[in-house]
Design a protein around this motif. Sequence first.
Motif, PDB file in Angstrom:
ATOM      1  N   SER A   1     -34.371  43.394 114.226  1.00  0.00           N
ATOM      2  CA  SER A   1     -33.388  42.951 115.093  1.00  0.00           C
ATOM      3  C   SER A   1     -33.936  41.606 115.693  1.00  0.00           C
ATOM      4  O   SER A   1     -33.319  40.988 116.443  1.00  0.00           O
ATOM      5  CB  SER A   1     -33.455  43.772 116.226  1.00  0.00           C
ATOM      6  OG  SER A   1     -34.295  43.847 116.879  1.00  0.00           O
ATOM      7  N   LEU A   2     -35.362  41.260 115.241  1.00  0.00           N
ATOM      8  CA  LEU A   2     -35.680  40.127 115.921  1.00  0.00           C
ATOM      9  C   LEU A   2     -35.638  38.768 115.105  1.00  0.00           C
ATOM     10  O   LEU A   2     -35.897  38.835 113.726  1.00  0.00           O
ATOM     11  CB  LEU A   2     -37.402  40.316 116.187  1.00  0.00           C
ATOM     12  CG  LEU A   2     -37.791  41.236 116.967  1.00  0.00           C
ATOM     13  CD1 LEU A   2     -39.310  41.463 117.013  1.00  0.00           C
ATOM     14  CD2 LEU A   2     -37.299  40.881 118.235  1.00  0.00           C
ATOM     15  N   ILE A   3     -35.179  37.660 115.699  1.00  0.00           N
ATOM     16  CA  ILE A   3     -34.975  36.208 114.795  1.00  0.00           C
ATOM     17  C   ILE A   3     -36.238  35.944 114.025  1.00  0.00           C
ATOM     18  O   ILE A   3     -36.307  35.468 112.980  1.00  0.00           O
ATOM     19  CB  ILE A   3     -34.556  35.340 115.430  1.00  0.00           C
ATOM     20  CG1 ILE A   3     -32.856  35.762 116.103  1.00  0.00           C
ATOM     21  CG2 ILE A   3     -34.330  33.855 115.015  1.00  0.00           C
ATOM     22  CD1 ILE A   3     -32.476  34.802 117.171  1.00  0.00           C
ATOM     23  N   GLY A   4     -37.302  35.986 114.800  1.00  0.00           N
ATOM     24  CA  GLY A   4     -38.439  35.560 114.437  1.00  0.00           C
ATOM     25  C   GLY A   4     -39.195  36.128 113.214  1.00  0.00           C
ATOM     26  O   GLY A   4     -39.706  35.766 112.253  1.00  0.00           O
ATOM     27  N   TYR A   5     -38.873  37.490 113.480  1.00  0.00           N
ATOM     28  CA  TYR A   5     -39.368  38.329 112.116  1.00  0.00           C
ATOM     29  C   TYR A   5     -38.690  38.078 110.799  1.00  0.00           C
ATOM     30  O   TYR A   5     -39.292  37.854 109.946  1.00  0.00           O
ATOM     31  CB  TYR A   5     -39.247  39.806 112.591  1.00  0.00           C
ATOM     32  CG  TYR A   5     -39.564  40.866 111.408  1.00  0.00           C
ATOM     33  CD1 TYR A   5     -40.682  41.296 111.378  1.00  0.00           C
ATOM     34  CD2 TYR A   5     -38.735  41.373 110.794  1.00  0.00           C
ATOM     35  CE1 TYR A   5     -41.258  41.948 110.237  1.00  0.00           C
ATOM     36  CE2 TYR A   5     -38.771  42.328 109.700  1.00  0.00           C
ATOM     37  CZ  TYR A   5     -40.408  42.620 109.521  1.00  0.00           C
ATOM     38  OH  TYR A   5     -40.567  43.378 108.397  1.00  0.00           O
ATOM     39  N   ASN A   6     -37.452  37.774 110.897  1.00  0.00           N
ATOM     40  CA  ASN A   6     -36.284  37.725 109.889  1.00  0.00           C
ATOM     41  C   ASN A   6     -36.826  36.233 109.354  1.00  0.00           C
ATOM     42  O   ASN A   6     -36.792  36.364 108.088  1.00  0.00           O
ATOM     43  CB  ASN A   6     -34.985  37.969 110.108  1.00  0.00           C
ATOM     44  CG  ASN A   6     -34.689  39.443 110.305  1.00  0.00           C
ATOM     45  OD1 ASN A   6     -34.640  40.071 109.364  1.00  0.00           O
ATOM     46  ND2 ASN A   6     -34.576  39.971 111.417  1.00  0.00           N
ATOM     47  N   ALA A   7     -36.942  35.411 110.325  1.00  0.00           N
ATOM     48  CA  ALA A   7     -37.064  33.953 109.694  1.00  0.00           C
ATOM     49  C   ALA A   7     -38.206  33.779 109.035  1.00  0.00           C
ATOM     50  O   ALA A   7     -38.706  33.205 108.021  1.00  0.00           O
ATOM     51  CB  ALA A   7     -37.014  33.116 110.938  1.00  0.00           C
ATOM     52  N   ARG A   8     -39.226  34.567 109.598  1.00  0.00           N
ATOM     53  CA  ARG A   8     -40.786  34.552 109.007  1.00  0.00           C
ATOM     54  C   ARG A   8     -40.727  35.141 107.735  1.00  0.00           C
ATOM     55  O   ARG A   8     -41.481  34.705 106.626  1.00  0.00           O
ATOM     56  CB  ARG A   8     -41.793  35.338 110.089  1.00  0.00           C
ATOM     57  CG  ARG A   8     -43.219  35.325 109.530  1.00  0.00           C
ATOM     58  CD  ARG A   8     -43.870  33.650 109.596  1.00  0.00           C
ATOM     59  NE  ARG A   8     -45.283  33.913 109.097  1.00  0.00           N
ATOM     60  CZ  ARG A   8     -45.795  32.742 108.411  1.00  0.00           C
ATOM     61  NH1 ARG A   8     -45.421  31.976 108.632  1.00  0.00           N
ATOM     62  NH2 ARG A   8     -47.236  33.042 108.484  1.00  0.00           N
ATOM     63  N   ARG A   9     -39.985  36.482 107.391  1.00  0.00           N
ATOM     64  CA  ARG A   9     -40.099  37.232 106.287  1.00  0.00           C
ATOM     65  C   ARG A   9     -39.578  36.167 105.309  1.00  0.00           C
ATOM     66  O   ARG A   9     -40.008  36.195 104.024  1.00  0.00           O
ATOM     67  CB  ARG A   9     -39.334  38.428 106.307  1.00  0.00           C
ATOM     68  CG  ARG A   9     -40.084  39.405 107.241  1.00  0.00           C
ATOM     69  CD  ARG A   9     -41.252  39.978 106.544  1.00  0.00           C
ATOM     70  NE  ARG A   9     -41.167  40.538 105.405  1.00  0.00           N
ATOM     71  CZ  ARG A   9     -40.951  42.020 105.184  1.00  0.00           C
ATOM     72  NH1 ARG A   9     -40.919  42.794 106.011  1.00  0.00           N
ATOM     73  NH2 ARG A   9     -40.554  42.233 103.707  1.00  0.00           N
ATOM     74  N   ALA A  10     -38.359  35.706 105.533  1.00  0.00           N
ATOM     75  CA  ALA A  10     -37.361  34.726 104.719  1.00  0.00           C
ATOM     76  C   ALA A  10     -38.581  33.490 104.181  1.00  0.00           C
ATOM     77  O   ALA A  10     -38.733  33.011 103.130  1.00  0.00           O
ATOM     78  CB  ALA A  10     -36.318  34.279 105.145  1.00  0.00           C
ATOM     79  N   ALA A  11     -39.241  32.954 105.246  1.00  0.00           N
ATOM     80  CA  ALA A  11     -40.114  31.704 105.042  1.00  0.00           C
ATOM     81  C   ALA A  11     -41.214  32.147 104.136  1.00  0.00           C
ATOM     82  O   ALA A  11     -41.654  31.195 103.327  1.00  0.00           O
ATOM     83  CB  ALA A  11     -40.552  31.079 106.150  1.00  0.00           C
ATOM     84  N   LEU A  12     -41.854  33.342 104.196  1.00  0.00           N
ATOM     85  CA  LEU A  12     -42.859  33.740 103.576  1.00  0.00           C
ATOM     86  C   LEU A  12     -42.526  33.642 101.952  1.00  0.00           C
ATOM     87  O   LEU A  12     -43.245  33.260 101.108  1.00  0.00           O
ATOM     88  CB  LEU A  12     -43.473  35.042 103.826  1.00  0.00           C
ATOM     89  CG  LEU A  12     -44.174  35.016 105.172  1.00  0.00           C
ATOM     90  CD1 LEU A  12     -44.617  36.349 105.620  1.00  0.00           C
ATOM     91  CD2 LEU A  12     -45.440  34.230 105.056  1.00  0.00           C
TER      92      LEU A  12
END
Length: 151
Positions: A20-31
């Motif tokens: 539910s966290l933007i940062g978590y999802n953005a980081r996972r996609a970025a990785l």
Amino acid sequence: MPEKPPVPAIENVKTTYLESLIGYNARRAALVIIDAFLQKMAVYGLRPVDFSVLSLIHHNPGITSRQLCATLNIQPPNLVGMIKSLENRSLLTRRPHPNDGRAVGLHLTASGQELMRDAERTAQELESDAASRLTAAERKTLIRLLQKIYL
């Protein structure tokens, strides 16, 4: 003393909160993208920041170091060594700025232009692969939404 009941093993990990966290999802996609990017750009000897700097110079011939720092949020001392290294690789050259006698414009050499044409094509292919489950409209929306956070 009564024995404690055994703690059940976790069968399915609950990630609902993190997802539910933007940062978590953005980081996972970025990785995912960065890992592929590092592998593909190793052929060109480019790190992500090198790629960004050269791409900006490629699309903005004559851009100054100050403009690069402001655009990429890089500290000037960090850019100095990077510019020197790229210059030593004969990928860019410095020329006097036409309007500011104190400034120097950065330009890609012919080999720098060729490298960036190839590297940008590779980056585009990589992004297409990474976003293959998105429609073109979804990809455009995702980029627009992410930019609303940092621009």
